[in-house]
Design a protein around this motif. Structure first.
Motif, PDB file in Angstrom:
ATOM      1  N   SER B 228       0.799  -1.231   0.000  1.00 34.80           N
ATOM      2  CA  SER B 228       0.000   0.000   0.000  1.00 34.80           C
ATOM      3  C   SER B 228       0.828   1.275   0.000  1.00 34.80           C
ATOM      4  O   SER B 228       0.525   2.220   0.725  1.00 34.80           O
ATOM      5  N   CYS B 229       1.871   1.294  -0.809  1.00 31.46           N
ATOM      6  CA  CYS B 229       2.738   2.479  -0.825  1.00 31.46           C
ATOM      7  C   CYS B 229       2.108   3.626  -1.609  1.00 31.46           C
ATOM      8  O   CYS B 229       2.483   4.776  -1.459  1.00 31.46           O
ATOM      9  N   THR B 231       2.260   4.159  -4.874  1.00 27.96           N
ATOM     10  CA  THR B 231       2.957   4.502  -6.112  1.00 27.96           C
ATOM     11  C   THR B 231       2.099   4.295  -7.359  1.00 27.96           C
ATOM     12  O   THR B 231       2.046   5.151  -8.244  1.00 27.96           O
ATOM     13  N   CYS B 232       1.376   3.163  -7.399  1.00 25.44           N
ATOM     14  CA  CYS B 232       0.613   2.834  -8.601  1.00 25.44           C
ATOM     15  C   CYS B 232      -0.416   3.915  -8.933  1.00 25.44           C
ATOM     16  O   CYS B 232      -0.697   4.175 -10.103  1.00 25.44           O
ATOM     17  N   CYS B 316       5.988  -0.416  -9.611  1.00 25.24           N
ATOM     18  CA  CYS B 316       5.612  -1.094  -8.363  1.00 25.24           C
ATOM     19  C   CYS B 316       6.805  -1.903  -7.881  1.00 25.24           C
ATOM     20  O   CYS B 316       7.228  -2.850  -8.549  1.00 25.24           O
ATOM     21  N   ALA B 318       6.873  -3.950  -5.597  1.00 26.05           N
ATOM     22  CA  ALA B 318       6.454  -5.301  -5.241  1.00 26.05           C
ATOM     23  C   ALA B 318       6.063  -6.122  -6.476  1.00 26.05           C
ATOM     24  O   ALA B 318       5.552  -7.240  -6.340  1.00 26.05           O
TER      25      ALA B 318
HETATM   26  S1  SF4 Z   1       2.687   0.318  -6.170  1.00 26.69           S
HETATM   27 FE1  SF4 Z   1       2.506  -1.866  -5.815  1.00 26.69          FE
HETATM   28  S2  SF4 Z   1       2.929  -2.176  -3.637  1.00 26.69           S
HETATM   29 FE2  SF4 Z   1       2.529   0.017  -3.935  1.00 26.69          FE
HETATM   30  S3  SF4 Z   1       0.343   0.211  -3.528  1.00 26.69           S
HETATM   31 FE3  SF4 Z   1       0.529  -0.089  -5.708  1.00 26.69          FE
HETATM   32  S4  SF4 Z   1       0.335  -2.293  -6.030  1.00 26.69           S
HETATM   33 FE4  SF4 Z   1       0.718  -1.961  -3.837  1.00 26.69          FE
END
Ligand code: SF4
Ligand code: SF4
Ligand code: SF4
Ligand code: SF4
Ligand code: SF4
Lengths: 251, 330
Positions: B228-229, B231-232, B316, B318
């Motif tokens: 839940s950073c 970024t997306c 992302c 992740a």
């Molecule tokens: S960028 Fe990736 S890790 Fe961060 S909130 Fe979005 S999906 Fe989740």
């Protein structure tokens, strides 16, 4: 309206946050027009002082600290934890994972019995804390924002989103693109992504985001070739009290 | 008029000419990647780029912007003046402009967001073709590389040349001033482009996929990897959510209300006064983002709010991929 009386108290900490406050010198006169600073250091006694707002710096790490912080809490209307040490235990808490007797011996040698200590804790682990100003050291601009909110009768807000949010807003290149593991995705923002903006990974000094997904973070760090030991160190640098790396829980 | 082309090495001169009348914004390198930036020296422009860190939205909906400034004591407020300098956006990929068109729809229908709309005046777009990398999937969402909707001029790359097509009057007037840089174009077909990343099904009917998918295992599986950073959302050309906050300058009566980009992946985003959170569970938030892109909102032509730029996958940390998630549903 009389000016609110403000006091600053030092607990277990370096002088970093103090120095940070001194860097406020341009604003210090303004601040002094708005509040009365009744004491700045422990040297002046804690009790009997007439203050409404208490800024606490440093973590609670001795029985004496516990006594003092209770006295302060009884007196102050508002208690604000200033800097990582006070907010989350911070660097001091690294020793919480070590053998406490050994720690004392390393620090005090034969005198170790003269200095009783307990786990290094956040102020909020011991008494109720109303607001926090995170960071190691604390951020001057945030200090001013919080003070301004308090004086205008508003609730001081600090971000709970991640450092990545501020990092992306600055359109920084992500350090992960260079294979560098950064704590930004799981660290509370508010520093304007100070470290990544200057090319260094985030250490997590402002504390972890409220809904930490520890296992996701661990998986990413592993993917970027950090050993379990290195991963633990990243987490424990500032956030020992908030993660248990031994425990598994998928959320 | 027969088709014209411009050699790559003439582009800086063509841009220099534009700069006499317009602010020019174009992609430039930043480390290993690219960003859109106001151009001082046309030599710094790159036309072969995969994508920029942030989409063009940063010029119309900046990461942080002041909406109102006020004085508490005098009980006065004013909105900051918004200048819409004549601007050419040069070297823009078509999904990028599609993103802007989605934002126009979101901010221009119903209650109009003037702070955004004023900045959309006096804009000229000069497009360029691109080679999809591992992440672009624009074709799957109805944006093949030869879609030229919205552009004033479109450049189609062919070896060391670009075919120049003027598509609007503004575009034609610019191209007529470029005559000294142009030559006859020796090709007229569009290059064949392959996308490595794709959705299993094209967008027609994709909305229906969400019916009955509320409890699909993919939401929970994905949420295990997501921290839940945000970024997306921040890097997405069609994400427009913002948070509004007030700030009074310490010791003064002066204050301002500003907005900053927010993200629906962050717990605090779903919190309302009183501390109640609508989407407390991470998998609820993951599902929400995907639904926002492909089901909840469509533009007036029933097109989804994902333009297939691939930024949310690329950036992302992740490695969560919106195409993998969607393909699990399809
Ligand atoms: S960028 Fe990736 S890790 Fe961060 S909130 Fe979005 S999906 Fe989740
Ligand atoms: S938070 Fe950091 S700077 Fe402040 S007292 Fe603690 S160690 Fe020093
Ligand atoms: S450098 Fe760190 S803070 Fe910045 S986007 Fe990457 S992970 Fe987030
Ligand atoms: S980037 Fe991380 S370590 Fe650096 S100041 Fe911000 S929170 Fe602290
Ligand atoms: S959802 Fe992802 S791929 Fe789609 S437009 Fe947004 S950033 Fe691009």
């Amino acid at each position: 309206m009389s000016k609110p009386k403000v006091a600053f108290f030092d607990f277990t900490s370096c002088e970093g946050c103090q120095l940070s406050k001194l860097n406020l010198e341009n604003d210090l006169l303004d601040i002094l027009e708005l509040v009365d600073i009744v004491n700045f250091r422990e040297a002046i006694s804690d009790h009997g002082e007439d203050y409404e707002i208490a800024f606490i710096e440093g973590s609670i790490s001795t029985p004496h600290c516990v006594e003092r912080i209770h006295k302060i809490r009884r007196q102050a209307k508002i208690v604000i934890a200033l800097g990582s040490c006070a907010h989350i235990g911070g660097i001091n808490a690294i020793r919480n994972n070590m053998d406490q007797d050994e720690v004392r011996e390393t620090v005090y040698g034969n005198d170790k019995y003269l200095f009783p200590s307990i786990k290094a804790q956040a102020v909020s682990d011991v008494v109720k804390v109303d607001y926090v100003i995170p960071g190691c050291p604390m951020d001057n601009q945030e200090f001013k924002r919080v003070l301004s909110a308090l004086l205008t009768g508003k609730i001081p807000e600090i971000p709970e989103y991640s450092v990545c949010v501020e990092c992306k807003a600055k359109e920084n290149e992500c350090l992960y693109d260079y294979g560098i593991v950064c704590m930004g995705p799981i660290t509370r923002a508010g520093c304007r992504a100070a470290c990544p903006t200057n090319g260094h990974y985030c250490y997590g000094c402002r504390g972890l985001v409220p809904d930490l997904n520890k296992n996701a973070a661990k998986d990413v760090m592993e993917k970027y070739k950090l050993s379990i030991d290195q991963i633990k160190k990243r987490f424990y640098m500032f956030n020992t009290n908030y993660v248990n790396m031994e425990e598994k829980s998928y959320e | 008029m027969s088709a014209k082309a411009i050699a790559r090495e003439k582009i800086p001169d063509a841009v220099l000419l534009l700069k006499t009348k317009y602010r020019v914004i174009a992609p430039v390198p930043k480390g290993k990647t690219f960003v859109f930036k106001k151009i001082d020296d046309p030599q710094e422009i790159v036309l072969d780029y995969n994508t920029t860190i942030l989409p063009l939205k940063k010029f119309f909906l900046p990461p942080r912007e002041v909406l109102v400034e006020y004085n508490l004591k005098k009980q006065e407020y004013r909105e900051p003046e918004i200048k819409s300098e004549p601007t050419v956006f040069f070297g823009i990929h078509n999904y990028e402009l599609q993103g802007i068109l989605r934002l126009d729809y979101a901010f221009g229908t119903g209650v109009k967001d003037e702070t955004y709309l004023k900045k959309r005046k006096n804009n000229i777009f000069i497009g360029v073709t691109y080679t999809p990398d591992d992440f672009h999937f624009a074709k799957s969402v109805g944006i093949p590389t030869d879609l030229k909707e919205g552009f004033d001029i479109f450049l189609t790359k062919y070896n060391s040349h670009y075919r120049v097509e003027a598509l609007t009057d503004k575009g034609k007037s610019i191209v007529s001033q470029w005559s000294e840089f142009l030559e006859e174009c020796s090709y007229d077909s569009d290059p064949v482009v392959h996308f490595k990343n794709k959705l299993k099904q094209s967008v027609a009917g994709i909305r229906e996929v969400f019916h009955g998918a509320y409890n699909h295992p993919v939401w929970k599986e994905t949420s295990k990897k997501c921290y839940s950073c945000g970024t997306c959302n921040l890097v997405c050309p069609t994400c427009y959510c913002f948070d509004v906050s007030d700030e009074v300058v310490l010791g003064t009566n002066r204050g301002s209300r500003s907005r900053r980009w927010d993200s629906c992946q962050i717990l605090g985003f779903t919190e309302v006064a009183g501390g109640e959170a609508f989407r407390e569970k991470r998998y609820d938030r993951v599902r929400h983002r995907m639904s926002r892109k492909f089901a909840y909102i469509m533009d007036d032509r029933d097109r989804p709010f994902c333009v297939g730029c691939g930024r949310c996958i690329r950036q992302c940390t992740a490695n969560i991929s919106i195409t993998d998630v969607m393909n699990a549903l399809l």
